[in-house]
Design a protein around this motif. Structure first.
Motif, PDB file in Angstrom:
ATOM      1  N   ASN A 108       3.237 -42.990 -38.837  1.00 43.88           N
ATOM      2  CA  ASN A 108       3.794 -41.738 -38.315  1.00 43.88           C
ATOM      3  C   ASN A 108       3.304 -40.518 -39.091  1.00 43.88           C
ATOM      4  O   ASN A 108       3.847 -39.423 -38.952  1.00 43.88           O
ATOM      5  N   TYR A 109       2.282 -40.698 -39.922  1.00 41.38           N
ATOM      6  CA  TYR A 109       1.679 -39.551 -40.606  1.00 41.38           C
ATOM      7  C   TYR A 109       1.199 -38.554 -39.559  1.00 41.38           C
ATOM      8  O   TYR A 109       0.509 -38.913 -38.596  1.00 41.38           O
ATOM      9  N   GLN A 110       1.567 -37.289 -39.732  1.00 39.72           N
ATOM     10  CA  GLN A 110       1.260 -36.261 -38.735  1.00 39.72           C
ATOM     11  C   GLN A 110      -0.172 -35.747 -38.921  1.00 39.72           C
ATOM     12  O   GLN A 110      -0.435 -34.794 -39.659  1.00 39.72           O
ATOM     13  N   HIS A 111      -1.075 -36.425 -38.210  1.00 42.25           N
ATOM     14  CA  HIS A 111      -2.487 -36.065 -38.272  1.00 42.25           C
ATOM     15  C   HIS A 111      -2.746 -34.895 -37.321  1.00 42.25           C
ATOM     16  O   HIS A 111      -2.223 -34.853 -36.208  1.00 42.25           O
ATOM     17  N   SER A 112      -3.538 -33.959 -37.782  1.00 44.36           N
ATOM     18  CA  SER A 112      -3.824 -32.781 -36.956  1.00 44.36           C
ATOM     19  C   SER A 112      -5.326 -32.637 -36.722  1.00 44.36           C
ATOM     20  O   SER A 112      -6.130 -32.986 -37.592  1.00 44.36           O
ATOM     21  N   GLU A 116     -11.004 -27.087 -29.126  1.00 47.43           N
ATOM     22  CA  GLU A 116     -11.263 -25.672 -28.858  1.00 47.43           C
ATOM     23  C   GLU A 116     -10.246 -24.830 -29.644  1.00 47.43           C
ATOM     24  O   GLU A 116     -10.215 -24.868 -30.861  1.00 47.43           O
ATOM     25  N   ASP A 117      -9.380 -24.103 -28.924  1.00 51.36           N
ATOM     26  CA  ASP A 117      -8.400 -23.254 -29.638  1.00 51.36           C
ATOM     27  C   ASP A 117      -7.042 -23.900 -29.777  1.00 51.36           C
ATOM     28  O   ASP A 117      -6.092 -23.277 -30.263  1.00 51.36           O
ATOM     29  N   ASP A 118      -6.932 -25.149 -29.358  1.00 53.57           N
ATOM     30  CA  ASP A 118      -5.631 -25.829 -29.396  1.00 53.57           C
ATOM     31  C   ASP A 118      -5.519 -26.721 -30.636  1.00 53.57           C
ATOM     32  O   ASP A 118      -6.465 -27.447 -30.985  1.00 53.57           O
ATOM     33  N   LEU A 119      -4.365 -26.671 -31.282  1.00 57.62           N
ATOM     34  CA  LEU A 119      -4.072 -27.549 -32.426  1.00 57.62           C
ATOM     35  C   LEU A 119      -3.217 -28.708 -31.940  1.00 57.62           C
ATOM     36  O   LEU A 119      -2.167 -28.509 -31.324  1.00 57.62           O
ATOM     37  N   THR A 120      -3.687 -29.897 -32.194  1.00 55.95           N
ATOM     38  CA  THR A 120      -2.941 -31.095 -31.819  1.00 55.95           C
ATOM     39  C   THR A 120      -2.416 -31.763 -33.078  1.00 55.95           C
ATOM     40  O   THR A 120      -3.164 -31.979 -34.042  1.00 55.95           O
ATOM     41  N   VAL A 121      -1.108 -32.081 -33.074  1.00 59.79           N
ATOM     42  CA  VAL A 121      -0.477 -32.784 -34.193  1.00 59.79           C
ATOM     43  C   VAL A 121       0.296 -33.965 -33.626  1.00 59.79           C
ATOM     44  O   VAL A 121       1.158 -33.785 -32.767  1.00 59.79           O
ATOM     45  N   LEU A 498      -5.238 -27.244 -42.223  1.00 57.74           N
ATOM     46  CA  LEU A 498      -5.009 -26.390 -41.065  1.00 57.74           C
ATOM     47  C   LEU A 498      -6.135 -25.377 -40.882  1.00 57.74           C
ATOM     48  O   LEU A 498      -6.551 -25.076 -39.751  1.00 57.74           O
ATOM     49  N   ASN A 499      -6.630 -24.834 -41.979  1.00 56.63           N
ATOM     50  CA  ASN A 499      -7.738 -23.876 -41.895  1.00 56.63           C
ATOM     51  C   ASN A 499      -8.976 -24.548 -41.306  1.00 56.63           C
ATOM     52  O   ASN A 499      -9.692 -23.952 -40.467  1.00 56.63           O
ATOM     53  N   LYS A 500      -9.206 -25.796 -41.698  1.00 60.14           N
ATOM     54  CA  LYS A 500     -10.336 -26.545 -41.124  1.00 60.14           C
ATOM     55  C   LYS A 500     -10.105 -26.811 -39.640  1.00 60.14           C
ATOM     56  O   LYS A 500     -11.011 -26.621 -38.811  1.00 60.14           O
ATOM     57  N   ASN A 501      -8.875 -27.236 -39.294  1.00 57.41           N
ATOM     58  CA  ASN A 501      -8.555 -27.501 -37.889  1.00 57.41           C
ATOM     59  C   ASN A 501      -8.800 -26.280 -37.006  1.00 57.41           C
ATOM     60  O   ASN A 501      -9.358 -26.400 -35.906  1.00 57.41           O
ATOM     61  N   MET A 502      -8.363 -25.124 -37.483  1.00 56.05           N
ATOM     62  CA  MET A 502      -8.461 -23.906 -36.670  1.00 56.05           C
ATOM     63  C   MET A 502      -9.862 -23.323 -36.638  1.00 56.05           C
ATOM     64  O   MET A 502     -10.094 -22.282 -36.005  1.00 56.05           O
ATOM     65  N   HIS A 503     -10.778 -23.979 -37.330  1.00 56.40           N
ATOM     66  CA  HIS A 503     -12.199 -23.618 -37.248  1.00 56.40           C
ATOM     67  C   HIS A 503     -12.995 -24.812 -36.732  1.00 56.40           C
ATOM     68  O   HIS A 503     -14.022 -25.212 -37.297  1.00 56.40           O
ATOM     69  N   ALA A 504     -12.445 -25.405 -35.666  1.00 60.02           N
ATOM     70  CA  ALA A 504     -13.131 -26.500 -34.951  1.00 60.02           C
ATOM     71  C   ALA A 504     -13.419 -27.690 -35.861  1.00 60.02           C
ATOM     72  O   ALA A 504     -14.443 -28.370 -35.721  1.00 60.02           O
ATOM     73  N   ASP A 505     -12.525 -27.929 -36.806  1.00 62.29           N
ATOM     74  CA  ASP A 505     -12.651 -29.058 -37.734  1.00 62.29           C
ATOM     75  C   ASP A 505     -13.967 -29.035 -38.516  1.00 62.29           C
ATOM     76  O   ASP A 505     -14.525 -30.079 -38.874  1.00 62.29           O
ATOM     77  N   ASP A 506     -14.413 -27.836 -38.803  1.00 62.04           N
ATOM     78  CA  ASP A 506     -15.624 -27.659 -39.606  1.00 62.04           C
ATOM     79  C   ASP A 506     -15.274 -27.889 -41.076  1.00 62.04           C
ATOM     80  O   ASP A 506     -14.440 -27.177 -41.648  1.00 62.04           O
ATOM     81  N   GLU A 507     -15.914 -28.888 -41.696  1.00 60.92           N
ATOM     82  CA  GLU A 507     -15.586 -29.259 -43.077  1.00 60.92           C
ATOM     83  C   GLU A 507     -15.805 -28.115 -44.062  1.00 60.92           C
ATOM     84  O   GLU A 507     -15.182 -28.082 -45.125  1.00 60.92           O
ATOM     85  N   THR A 508     -16.690 -27.190 -43.715  1.00 66.06           N
ATOM     86  CA  THR A 508     -16.937 -26.073 -44.642  1.00 66.06           C
ATOM     87  C   THR A 508     -15.728 -25.145 -44.739  1.00 66.06           C
ATOM     88  O   THR A 508     -15.637 -24.330 -45.663  1.00 66.06           O
ATOM     89  N   LEU A 524       3.193 -21.536 -38.946  1.00 64.13           N
ATOM     90  CA  LEU A 524       4.178 -21.522 -37.867  1.00 64.13           C
ATOM     91  C   LEU A 524       3.760 -22.457 -36.740  1.00 64.13           C
ATOM     92  O   LEU A 524       4.576 -23.230 -36.217  1.00 64.13           O
ATOM     93  N   LEU A 525       2.501 -22.421 -36.365  1.00 66.73           N
ATOM     94  CA  LEU A 525       1.996 -23.274 -35.297  1.00 66.73           C
ATOM     95  C   LEU A 525       2.139 -24.749 -35.665  1.00 66.73           C
ATOM     96  O   LEU A 525       2.541 -25.576 -34.838  1.00 66.73           O
ATOM     97  N   TYR A 526       1.845 -25.053 -36.929  1.00 66.99           N
ATOM     98  CA  TYR A 526       1.934 -26.442 -37.392  1.00 66.99           C
ATOM     99  C   TYR A 526       3.381 -26.918 -37.406  1.00 66.99           C
ATOM    100  O   TYR A 526       3.698 -28.017 -36.928  1.00 66.99           O
ATOM    101  N   GLU A 527       4.289 -26.078 -37.922  1.00 68.72           N
ATOM    102  CA  GLU A 527       5.700 -26.464 -37.989  1.00 68.72           C
ATOM    103  C   GLU A 527       6.294 -26.677 -36.606  1.00 68.72           C
ATOM    104  O   GLU A 527       7.127 -27.569 -36.414  1.00 68.72           O
ATOM    105  N   MET A 528       5.866 -25.876 -35.643  1.00 67.62           N
ATOM    106  CA  MET A 528       6.372 -26.024 -34.277  1.00 67.62           C
ATOM    107  C   MET A 528       5.884 -27.313 -33.634  1.00 67.62           C
ATOM    108  O   MET A 528       6.503 -27.819 -32.692  1.00 67.62           O
ATOM    109  N   SER A 529       4.809 -27.883 -34.168  1.00 67.34           N
ATOM    110  CA  SER A 529       4.235 -29.106 -33.603  1.00 67.34           C
ATOM    111  C   SER A 529       4.802 -30.370 -34.239  1.00 67.34           C
ATOM    112  O   SER A 529       4.557 -31.473 -33.741  1.00 67.34           O
ATOM    113  N   LEU A 530       5.533 -30.198 -35.332  1.00 67.17           N
ATOM    114  CA  LEU A 530       6.047 -31.366 -36.041  1.00 67.17           C
ATOM    115  C   LEU A 530       7.303 -31.914 -35.371  1.00 67.17           C
ATOM    116  O   LEU A 530       8.143 -31.138 -34.896  1.00 67.17           O
ATOM    117  N   PRO A 531       7.457 -33.228 -35.321  1.00 63.69           N
ATOM    118  CA  PRO A 531       8.658 -33.826 -34.725  1.00 63.69           C
ATOM    119  C   PRO A 531       9.862 -33.679 -35.653  1.00 63.69           C
ATOM    120  O   PRO A 531       9.723 -33.412 -36.856  1.00 63.69           O
TER     121      PRO A 531
END
Length: 771
Positions: A108-112, A116-121, A498-508, A524-531
């Motif tokens: 149940n680890y919340q992987h994100s 595109e512009d959507d964050l999935t958790v 989260l910073n990596k996620n919001m930049h198309a999962d770019d490792e840099t 805020l976006l991440y917290e709203m996605s958490l169960p």
């Protein structure tokens, strides 16, 4: 007055017995109010600064008390369909444990990630997942490379994982038992359904329960064993069935009365204080042996039973009362302890000691009067073992005094070499399940010690401030580099992901956001996605002004733990002095109290020693003998710790109370020997050497019989699976043995030396007056 009391006890033994038993019964009724508290927080006073800091942090963030299910496949890793399905099912069922507020696991680890512009958790292993080879490989790659969970929930190789259940319950209400029972039922269920998995339990709640279980084990196994040891030894050494039976009755009634009074007072039992019956058992025996030995001594020299009992009471009344009072003072000195359970232990035993004193001077002689006692009369000879020992000491006084003094000084010199150290998990013997589980976790994943570092930025919403985050990141990276640290949970890692996620999962872009508004939006976006139940309240407070960094450490000793705490404190002083920081954790609290307890107990023991010396001076009507008594009273405990350095060298919270606890027992020996010595000089007009002979003959056997019984009794206590009680029992046995050695081989030469000088001085003064 005394003679009338003795006449009543011996002349009306049935009435005496009935009144004593009525008193015991009245006291015993309080046992119904006894409770047991196995919460580790009871080791700390409410105003203890370390507890206050811990409770403050726990009030701001989620509590950290937990039950950890260790899951380890018997072969291979966890990354196959069956194992992951079992872990996911266990995670879901773990939410049903009483008072559970959060369950963290691999599945149940919340992987994100971003599309595109959507964050999935979502859960790393969601319910709908198809266990294809590609999916399993993906899960393994994410799990074993994610800093937030590797070395915390999953080992780098994937061969061990943990399902961690956070529980929130009120302290001191015995709720741990309910949680533990359900946790064990759940473990047993999954072990049965998954024979290919090893599933073990550890965590703070399980450790709390183990404290109580260790105490219950001691009282159910060791107390009966001690009764057996006392019974056998007294029968063998005193050869008196009536005396042994009567002694057992005094022991039982003393314990029952003491525990009943404890209930009336409202003291809850705990791991340390639950050992009080074992200690009372051994101490109650001492009073009875003195009364019984003197009675047998008189009967063997021609006195009838009733006359012998009266003479025994006459000889022993003052010494028994005095030694009981001094023993009680010794145990009451434990009230200087920083740890309430040890204060409770001292108070309960002090009550038991005084009850044993009262009953041994009333109920015990009454029972001896009622029951048949057979003693063979024999002529007094000079060949008895005690007289032979007295002759040896008198003959070799000039050799014994320096030899024993040097030995004492050598052992006392070793005392400071002991290290004040403790290891929380090592309180439990390796035979205990909790120890085995925790050691397995340490060897295969991580330790269980958690150091919580609460960092307050002093400004609402500042956890998204790049400057604050950079300081948290710098500290977290520094902490990860410390050799004692297995894992660090930090909000900075979440922000980087989260910073990596919001930049198309770019490792840099796996770095902290540079803009506070952007960082706040990510959060805020991440917290709203958490169960529900998996929010960030365990890391950041509601106002977003502070964060908690949790370091999972190896199972360190208290010295090592205090060392890393100091390094953490120094880091903030040098690198982030503008922030308010609180460093805490249960094991850190124990590390501090172990260190502080020694200092407080030294104060308590010193005050007790002064009071005892004053009492001895008053009772013996001599300042000089009170001063002499300081040597045999102080030496045994100091020498005992010297011996302990040669055996172990580590002094923890349990051993910190030994000096105060044994002081009264040690004084018992000194007082009985001195009282018999002075009785011989004052009442029988014997010279110094004959007074020493009288003391050895009259009290020597009682002392060594008492020592044998006490030592074997505490050696039984040393068999406890709870290290506090085991070490306490062993060092107490060592100290009592040394006390007998000092009273036999150092105290008599001292008396012979000082009284000889005094006699010469008196003769010289008398000669000068004649001249």
């Amino acid at each position: 007055m005394k003679n009338k009391l003795f006449a009543f006890i011996v002349g009306r033994p049935i009435w005496t017995t009935l009144m004593a038993l009525l008193l015991v019964l009245s006291a015993a009724m309080g046992a119904q109010h006894l409770g047991f508290n196995d919460d580790y927080k009871i080791f700390f006073s409410e105003d203890n600064p370390n507890l206050v800091a811990y409770e403050t942090v726990q009030a701001v963030f989620n509590k950290s008390d937990n039950v950890a299910f260790i899951v380890a496949p018997k072969s291979g890793d966890v990354f196959n369909e069956k194992h992951l399905s079992s872990i996911r099912s266990l995670t879901e069922d773990a939410w049903q444990l009483p008072y559970s507020s959060r369950v963290d696991s691999l599945t149940n680890y919340q992987h994100s990630w971003s599309e595109e512009d959507d964050l999935t958790v979502e859960d790393l292993v969601p319910d709908y997942a198809e266990f294809t080879p590609e999916m399993l490989a993906r899960v393994k790659s994410i799990a074993t490379n994610e800093p937030l969970i590797v070395n915390k929930l999953i080992s780098p190789s994937g061969h061990v994982t943990v399902v961690n259940v956070t529980v929130q319950m009120k302290s001191g209400q015995g709720l741990e038992v309910e949680v533990v029972e359900k946790a064990r039922e759940l473990r047993d269920k999954y072990v049965k359904e998954n024979p290919e998995l090893n599933i073990m339990l550890t965590g703070m709640v399980m450790q709390n329960a183990s404290f109580g279980e260790a105490a219950i084990h001691d009282n159910s196994v060791l107390v009966p064993l001690m009764f057996l040891v006392v019974l056998v030894l007294m029968l063998f050494l005193l050869k008196s069935i009536t005396g042994t039976l009567s002694t057992i009755i005094i022991v039982v009634t003393s314990i029952v009365a003491a525990m009943g009074i404890t209930g009336w007072i409202g003291i809850d039992l705990s791991g340390p204080s639950a050992s009080a019956p074992i200690i009372i058992l051994t101490l109650a025996v001492a009073d009875c042996i003195h009364v019984l030995s003197s009675m047998i001594f008189e009967m063997r020299n021609g006195a009838d039973k009733r006359t012998a009992i009266k003479e025994s009471l006459k000889i022993n009344l003052n010494p028994v009362i005095l030694t009981s009072v001094t023993t009680a003072i010794g145990f009451l000195s434990m009230n200087f302890s920083d740890s309430p359970p040890f204060r409770d232990l001292g108070n309960i035993v002090a009550i038991g000691v005084m009850m044993a004193c009262l009953l041994s001077l009333t109920l015990f002689p009454a029972l001896l009067s009622i029951l048949p006692v057979r003693v063979k009369q024999r002529a007094k000879t000079s060949n008895s073992a005690m007289l032979s020992l007295a002759e040896f000491v008198i003959r070799n006084k000039s050799k014994l005094l320096p030899a024993v003094s040097v030995l004492a000084l050598v052992l006392v010199a070793l005392l400071p070499s002991n290290k004040l150290n403790d290891n929380f998990i090592e309180y439990f013997d390796e035979s205990m399940t909790i120890r085995q589980s925790t050691d397995f976790l340490q060897n295969n994943l991580s330790g269980i010690i958690q150091m919580e570092v609460a960092i307050d930025s002093n400004e609402k919403g500042n956890v998204s401030n790049p400057d604050f985050l950079q300081k948290v990141e710098s500290f977290s990276e520094w902490l990860k580099q410390q050799k004692e640290v297995d894992h660090v949970s930090s909000i900075s890692d979440t922000f980087k992901r989260l910073n990596k996620n919001m930049h198309a999962d770019d490792e840099t872009y796996y770095k902290l956001p540079e803009n506070q508004e952007l960082a706040a939006q990510y959060l805020l976006l991440y917290e709203m996605s958490l169960p529900y139940g998996l929010d960030l309240n365990n890391q950041i407070n509601i106002s977003k002004s502070s964060t908690r960094v949790i370091g999972t450490l190896k199972n360190l000793s208290s010295v090592e733990l205090l060392d890393i705490e100091q390094r953490v404190s120094n880091w903030f002083e040098n690198n982030a002095p503008e922030y308010k920081v609180m460093i805490t954790g249960p094991d850190l609290m124990f590390a501090h109290i172990g260190q502080n307890n020694i200092k407080s107990m030294l104060t308590g023991t010193s005050i007790a020693l002064v009071l005892i010396s004053i009492l001895i001076g008053i009772a013996l009507r001599s300042k000089r003998y009170a001063a002499i008594s300081l040597i045999p009273n102080m030496a045994p405990a100091a020498m005992g710790f010297g011996v302990w350095f040669l055996i172990d060298g580590q002094v923890g919270i349990g051993l910190s109370v030994v000096a105060g606890m044994t002081l009264g027992i040690v004084v018992d020996y000194t007082v009985h020997f001195l009282s018999k010595y002075l009785y011989a000089k004052r009442d029988k007009s014997l010279n110094t050497e004959n007074a020493v002979r009288y003391a050895f003959e009259n009290v020597g056997k009682a002392l060594w019989v008492t020592t044998v019984v006490l030592v074997f009794g505490f050696i039984v206590m040393a068999q406890s699976t709870f290290k506090m009680n085991a070490d306490l029992g062993f060092l107490t046995a060592v100290t009592i043995s040394i006390a007998l050695f000092i009273d036999f081989f150092l105290l008599p030469p001292l008396l012979l030396l000082f009284d000889k000088k005094r006699a010469k001085s008196t003769v010289s003064q008398h000669s000068n007056q004649i001249a």
